[in-house]
Design a protein around this motif. Structure first.
Motif, PDB file in Angstrom:
ATOM      1  N   PHE A  87      -4.265  10.566  -9.178  1.00 22.42           N
ATOM      2  CA  PHE A  87      -3.950  11.975  -9.393  1.00 22.42           C
ATOM      3  C   PHE A  87      -2.775  12.166 -10.344  1.00 22.42           C
ATOM      4  CE2 PHE A  87      -6.066  11.516  -5.381  1.00 22.42           C
ATOM      5  CZ  PHE A  87      -7.036  12.487  -5.463  1.00 22.42           C
ATOM      6  N   TYR A  93       2.385   6.532   0.292  1.00 25.22           N
ATOM      7  CA  TYR A  93       2.573   6.622   1.735  1.00 25.22           C
ATOM      8  C   TYR A  93       3.998   6.177   2.016  1.00 25.22           C
ATOM      9  CZ  TYR A  93      -2.426   7.029   1.237  1.00 25.22           C
ATOM     10  OH  TYR A  93      -3.660   7.440   0.837  1.00 25.22           O
ATOM     11  N   ASN A 108      -8.503  -0.442   4.701  1.00 22.77           N
ATOM     12  CA  ASN A 108      -9.342   0.597   5.298  1.00 22.77           C
ATOM     13  C   ASN A 108     -10.822   0.240   5.233  1.00 22.77           C
ATOM     14  OD1 ASN A 108      -7.380   2.391   6.089  1.00 22.77           O
ATOM     15  ND2 ASN A 108      -7.294   3.408   4.101  1.00 22.77           N
ATOM     16  N   ARG A 109     -11.159  -0.611   4.268  1.00 19.77           N
ATOM     17  CA  ARG A 109     -12.561  -0.997   4.118  1.00 19.77           C
ATOM     18  C   ARG A 109     -12.820  -2.386   4.686  1.00 19.77           C
ATOM     19  NH1 ARG A 109     -11.309   2.569   0.288  1.00 19.77           N
ATOM     20  NH2 ARG A 109     -12.803   4.251  -0.026  1.00 19.77           N
TER      21      ARG A 109
ATOM     22  N   GLN B 184      -6.446  14.302  -0.403  1.00 22.37           N
ATOM     23  CA  GLN B 184      -7.471  13.832  -1.337  1.00 22.37           C
ATOM     24  C   GLN B 184      -7.330  12.335  -1.561  1.00 22.37           C
ATOM     25  OE1 GLN B 184      -6.923  16.383  -4.762  1.00 22.37           O
ATOM     26  NE2 GLN B 184      -8.212  17.967  -3.875  1.00 22.37           N
ATOM     27  N   ALA B 185      -6.072  11.888  -1.779  1.00 23.89           N
ATOM     28  CA  ALA B 185      -5.838  10.458  -1.995  1.00 23.89           C
ATOM     29  C   ALA B 185      -6.287   9.663  -0.773  1.00 23.89           C
ATOM     30  CB  ALA B 185      -4.363  10.206  -2.273  1.00 23.89           C
ATOM     31  N   ALA B 186      -6.021  10.203   0.417  1.00 26.86           N
ATOM     32  CA  ALA B 186      -6.406   9.502   1.639  1.00 26.86           C
ATOM     33  C   ALA B 186      -7.926   9.361   1.720  1.00 26.86           C
ATOM     34  CB  ALA B 186      -5.875  10.239   2.855  1.00 26.86           C
ATOM     35  N   ARG B 187      -8.640  10.399   1.275  1.00 29.61           N
ATOM     36  CA  ARG B 187     -10.108  10.310   1.311  1.00 29.61           C
ATOM     37  C   ARG B 187     -10.597   9.262   0.317  1.00 29.61           C
ATOM     38  NH1 ARG B 187     -12.678  16.066   0.731  1.00 29.61           N
ATOM     39  NH2 ARG B 187     -14.565  14.821   0.920  1.00 29.61           N
ATOM     40  N   ILE B 188      -9.972   9.245  -0.868  1.00 26.91           N
ATOM     41  CA  ILE B 188     -10.335   8.229  -1.867  1.00 26.91           C
ATOM     42  C   ILE B 188     -10.071   6.828  -1.310  1.00 26.91           C
ATOM     43  CG2 ILE B 188      -9.693   7.291  -4.142  1.00 26.91           C
ATOM     44  CD1 ILE B 188     -11.013   9.864  -4.621  1.00 26.91           C
ATOM     45  N   ASP B 189      -8.949   6.687  -0.597  1.00 23.12           N
ATOM     46  CA  ASP B 189      -8.588   5.383  -0.050  1.00 23.12           C
ATOM     47  C   ASP B 189      -9.361   5.033   1.216  1.00 23.12           C
ATOM     48  OD1 ASP B 189      -6.789   4.948  -2.071  1.00 23.12           O
ATOM     49  OD2 ASP B 189      -5.063   5.710  -0.970  1.00 23.12           O
ATOM     50  N   GLY B 190     -10.215   5.948   1.650  1.00 26.33           N
ATOM     51  CA  GLY B 190     -11.044   5.677   2.820  1.00 26.33           C
ATOM     52  C   GLY B 190     -10.269   5.638   4.124  1.00 26.33           C
ATOM     53  N   ALA B 191      -9.183   6.414   4.207  1.00 24.13           N
ATOM     54  CA  ALA B 191      -8.349   6.393   5.408  1.00 24.13           C
ATOM     55  C   ALA B 191      -9.042   7.094   6.570  1.00 24.13           C
ATOM     56  CB  ALA B 191      -7.015   7.062   5.124  1.00 24.13           C
ATOM     57  N   ALA B 195      -5.326   7.190  10.540  1.00 21.57           N
ATOM     58  CA  ALA B 195      -4.439   6.725   9.470  1.00 21.57           C
ATOM     59  C   ALA B 195      -3.815   7.908   8.734  1.00 21.57           C
ATOM     60  CB  ALA B 195      -5.213   5.831   8.500  1.00 21.57           C
ATOM     61  N   TYR B 199       0.119   7.925   8.677  1.00 18.43           N
ATOM     62  CA  TYR B 199       0.819   7.593   7.444  1.00 18.43           C
ATOM     63  C   TYR B 199       1.122   8.795   6.554  1.00 18.43           C
ATOM     64  CZ  TYR B 199      -0.286   2.884   8.853  1.00 18.43           C
ATOM     65  OH  TYR B 199      -0.375   1.730   9.564  1.00 18.43           O
ATOM     66  N   ILE B 200       0.472   9.925   6.797  1.00 16.41           N
ATOM     67  CA  ILE B 200       0.773  11.096   5.971  1.00 16.41           C
ATOM     68  C   ILE B 200       1.418  12.197   6.805  1.00 16.41           C
ATOM     69  CG2 ILE B 200      -0.184  12.910   4.504  1.00 16.41           C
ATOM     70  CD1 ILE B 200      -2.379  10.972   3.728  1.00 16.41           C
TER      71      ILE B 200
END
Lengths: 358, 289
Positions: A87, A93, A108-109, B184-191, B195, B199-200
């Motif tokens: 972004f 974090y 996470n994966r 949005q970043a968390a969704r991209i990172d698959g959190a 999490a 973490y947020i």
């Protein structure tokens, strides 16, 4: 890695869009080929970020479909799309270390820890943060934070595509160059499909093989940096690419000559089809020759930009810019000639092909 | 270096100094005054030194009340903080639901303490109260006047009802200040959902949670009005908190010396505990470097 296809995408942020003006994306039908390095270039508010968010699944388009290779992913959430995005402003974090930040998308994966470690070390070396790996991300500078964001985007080796949303906005100018070169390098090494959104033409032209220029929710031209410079399909491209932008002069067409007020300019060929109300002749300042022959102009301002000078002048009541070399002289009664090989003709802002021309 | 010293500036702070002196320092000093003297009336005072303090610190009654206070604060913090965060997480972020939820949440905070006490006193009564009578009809043996456990449950429920909103509103303020890009970043990172919270949301709520915990701790440690109205400290002494005990000592038994010593100890305990909370929570982040 995948081929990304946008099929008749329209998007509006309003619940009931009526006219074209209500759409942030008017109609986009485009394919990002597997392994390409693309730049999405356009001014603020032209729909670049909207397009990116539709690709990553953060937004669901009002109309149309998104395909990754043969798979229709329109309805799939971001998490299921295997896509990375960086972004404009740094997202880190805070409570995690730099190392854990980079490992986060992998862990996470459920990637095995030894693979995570190898990959994170590689990324740390790339973004030059090895020494701060064990530090908490909280106290870092904006530069470093954005490097972490970039690193997180690059961490997963198997993503379909990596999307960058003006990622270098907060980075210091001298670092920008280095990071952009690294990204380009990375693209060559791993061959990810990369899409880079920016409003900075230098960034777009140096990063991408293919530049997609957007304007008011539409793609106006797709091409190599050279094509955008030589043959802008739309007056906006002419104006937006290049510094200063293309000169656009209202003209009347008579066979294969263009009338600019009282002066006439010979075209390399007659226009094939000429419809539209507003006819303009386009010539880049680089191809305007200032000398003792040609059409008379009156010089209003000279800007010295180092090795070259920009001449602002007046031709038949229209403002025109020309570029001359640093030691090029400006005659007492200056006149200009347009290089015929670089003339472009526009009808209602869109480029018109010329007979016998290119 | 040439510095100009202008002592006139001291006169500027004089009004504030006078005000603070009259509102805080002088009353506090009278308490200190009482705590080191004894009187048998006629305005005759005898110097007794630290005797009152020793007496308080050796009194079982004081330590029992202190224990009840600590237990009460611990229980309500353990309930209100997680519950408040949970409610804040589930409140709407946009649309007409936002003002509705905010007003509903703010309502309990606007009710005067003794009215809250009265509401619950009536609510819990087994002859006419909705809760008390309802439980009685359902066959539950509930009576806050006679059973210490029931009395505690009632007071804790009342405090949770009254004050969870404060934690909710503060947490909500912390949550809405998180930029969308983080989610949005968390969704991209698959959190995972957890999490994202861990973490947020939690790190971003750190500051407001600190304020919420401090306020709730201090307030609950000083609680007086509500239990006084509901149980009057009973049954027996089971809900007699330090403040209730203090009032009994000072006004009921007119034991001013001991009461003054007790107030000072009480004050120092709150001050010390708040300091500990504050230090622990502000250092929590930096310690792990």
């Amino acid at each position: 890695m995948a081929r990304l296809r946008l099929k008749d995408i329209r998007h509006s942020y309003m619940p009931n869009p009526a006219t074209d003006a209500d759409y942030a994306l008017k109609r986009v039908d485009h394919v990002f080929e597997d392994g390409g390095a693309y730049a999405l270039l356009g001014p603020s508010g032209c729909g670049k970020t909207t397009l990116l968010n539709i690709l990553s699944g953060l937004l669901r388009p009002s109309e149309g479909e998104v395909h990754f290779d043969t798979l229709d992913v329109t309805g799939l959430p971001t998490e299921a799309r295997n896509i990375a995005q960086v972004f404009q402003f740094p997202v880190v974090y805070d409570t995690m270390t730099v190392y854990d930040n980079l490992a986060f998308p992998l862990r996470n994966r459920r990637v095995p820890e030894d693979v995570v470690d190898r990959r994170v070390r590689e990324i740390l070396a790339m973004i030059g943060l090895e020494e701060r790996a064990k530090r908490r991300a909280q106290g870092l500078t904006a530069d470093d934070k954005q490097k972490i964001s970039l690193g997180r985007g690059l961490a997963r080796p198997d993503v379909s595509a990596i999307l960058f949303d003006e990622p270098l906005t907060v980075i210091d100018p001298h670092l920008k160059w280095a990071l952009r070169t690294q990204l380009k390098d990375l693209h060559r090494r791993f061959g990810h499909t990369m899409i880079y959104v920016t409003h900075d033409q230098t960034e777009a032209l140096t990063f991408a093989d293919t530049v997609v220029v957007m304007y008011e929710g539409e793609i106006v031209q797709i091409g190599t940096p050279e094509e955008l410079f030589e043959r802008p399909r739309h007056t906006f491209v002419g104006y937006f690419i290049g510094s200063p932008g293309m000169n656009l002069l209202p003209a009347r067409i008579d066979g294969n000559t263009a009338q600019l007020g009282g002066q006439s300019v010979a075209l390399p060929g007659a226009p094939r089809r000429l419809s539209g109300e507003r006819i303009e002749l386009g010539i880049r300042p680089e191809f305007v020759r200032l000398g003792r022959e040609g059409m008379p102009v009156s010089v209003s301002k000279v800007e010295d930009i180092g090795r070259r000078k920009i001449i602002h002048a007046n031709l038949e009541g229209e403002a025109i810019a020309a570029i001359v070399e640093e030691d090029g002289e400006i005659p007492a009664e200056p006149r200009v000639i347009f290089d015929p090989a670089h003339l472009n003709l526009y009808a209602d802002s869109w480029r018109v092909e010329l007979e016998g021309g290119r | 270096m040439n510095r100009t010293w202008n002592n006139k500036a001291w006169f500027m702070v004089l009004p504030v100094l006078a005000l603070v002196a009259f509102s805080a320092v002088i009353p506090l000093m009278t308490v200190v005054n009482y705590s080191v003297q004894d009187t048998f009336g006629n305005n005759v005072f005898f110097w007794v030194g630290t005797e009152w303090f020793e007496e308080v610190l050796h009194s079982d009654r004081f330590w029992a009340a202190m224990g009840r206070n600590l237990a009460f604060s611990a229980i309500i913090l353990a309930i209100e903080v997680p519950l408040g965060i949970f409610i804040a997480l589930n409140m709407p972020r946009k649309g007409w639901g936002v003002p509705v939820c905010l007003v509903l949440m703010a309502l309990p905070l606007l009710i005067p303490f003794n009215v809250v006490g009265t509401i619950w006193q009536v609510f819990g009564r087994i002859d006419i109260g909705l809760l008390g009578r309802g439980l009685y009809i359902l066959g539950v043996d509930y009576n806050y006047v006679r059973d210490p456990v029931d009395a505690w449950v009632t007071i804790i429920l009342m405090d949770v009802w009254h004050w969870t909103s404060l934690v909710v509103l503060l947490s909500y303020a912390g949550l809405v200040s998180i930029p969308d890009a983080y989610y949005q970043a968390a969704r991209i990172d698959g959190a995972s959902r957890w999490a994202v919270f861990r973490y947020i949301q939690l790190p971003k709520m750190n500051r407001v949670l600190l304020i919420a915990i401090l306020l709730r701790f201090m307030d609950s440690f000083m609680i007086y009005t509500e239990p006084f109205v509901v149980t009057g400290g009973g049954p027996g002494n089971t809900t007699t908190f330090l403040s209730i005990d203090l009032v009994k000592l000072a006004i009921g038994e007119f034991n001013l010396g001991e009461a003054a010593a007790m107030s000072i100890i009480y004050f120092l305990v709150i001050l010390a505990m708040s300091w500990v909370f504050y230090t622990v929570m502000t250092n929590y982040g930096t310690e792990k470097r």
